[in-house]
Design an enzyme around this catalytic site. Structure first.
Site, short mmCIF file in Angstrom:
data_model
loop_
_atom_site.label_atom_id
_atom_site.label_comp_id
_atom_site.label_asym_id
_atom_site.label_seq_id
_atom_site.Cartn_x
_atom_site.Cartn_y
_atom_site.Cartn_z
N ARG A 165 0.86 -1.18 0.00
CA ARG A 165 0.00 0.00 0.00
C ARG A 165 0.90 1.24 0.00
O ARG A 165 1.96 1.22 0.61
CB ARG A 165 -0.86 -0.02 1.27
CG ARG A 165 -1.90 1.03 1.37
CD ARG A 165 -2.82 0.81 2.57
NE ARG A 165 -3.69 -0.35 2.31
CZ ARG A 165 -3.96 -1.31 3.18
NH1 ARG A 165 -3.42 -1.29 4.38
NH2 ARG A 165 -4.77 -2.29 2.86
N ASP B 32 -2.30 -6.06 13.44
CA ASP B 32 -2.65 -4.67 13.70
C ASP B 32 -3.30 -4.57 15.07
O ASP B 32 -3.88 -5.53 15.57
CB ASP B 32 -3.63 -4.14 12.64
CG ASP B 32 -3.05 -4.20 11.24
OD1 ASP B 32 -1.94 -3.69 11.03
OD2 ASP B 32 -3.72 -4.78 10.35
#
Length: 181
Positions: free
Chosen positions: A25, A109
């Site tokens: 990303r 995460d």
């Protein structure tokens, strides 16, 4: 990159990679707000994000980003109407090359909510990529230790999690943005 070459108010790109070296990303903008011995602080808002498959989108809210020289995570404080949320990536320490912040995203995460509660995300993705990309045991150990360290920072309200700190840096970001327009 040496700290002396970093410029407060300058725009940098961000590239997150996976362990296999492929881009995961990219964000087209992060404005450097502050330089510390252990980390850098950036701000952005409505930033264009490009996914590995070519899809693009824009972030919805202002964000304050912390990138660490030695710690295996980065922290994004998201300034939302109902409070500050944090999205924390378990990731390699960053490097800067050609005005681009680069790091390896290791799937795990941590989502932190305005009330201080948190949730570990993407354990399945981590397990899958660990197997497919053959993360070494040494990396697995580091990542698990760093997740624990990050959770301890959340509980102690340290670094990005200190009350009022994201708001402080958002104000600084807004002032820099006005100066540069």
């Amino acid at each position: 990159m040496e700290i002396e070459k970093l410029v407060i108010g300058k725009k940098y790109e961000i590239h997150g990679y996976k362990h296999d070296g492929k881009i995961h990303r990219a964000w087209d903008e992060a404005v450097l707000l502050e330089i510390h011995d252990d980390y850098l602080i950036f701000g952005n808002e409505k930033t264009k994000v490009i996914e590995s498959d070519g899809r693009t989108w824009r972030t919805k809210e202002p964000a304050i980003l912390y990138f660490f020289y030695k710690d295996w995570y980065n922290i994004i404080g998201q300034y939302k109407k109902d409070g500050i949320y944090y999205y924390c990536n378990i990731a390699s320490p960053f490097i800067i090359e050609e005005d681009t912040i680069k790091y390896i995203d290791y799937d795990l995460d941590l989502r932190v909510f305005p009330d201080g509660s948190f949730k570990v995300l993407d354990r399945g993705e981590y397990k899958y990529h660990k197997s497919v990309m053959q993360y070494p045991e040494s990396i697995d150990t580091i990542l698990k230790e760093e997740l624990t360290n990050l959770i301890n920072h959340v509980r102690k309200k340290e670094i990005a999690f200190a009350p009022g700190i994201v708001e402080h840096y958002y104000k600084k970001y807004s002032e820099l943005k006005k100066l540069n327009n």
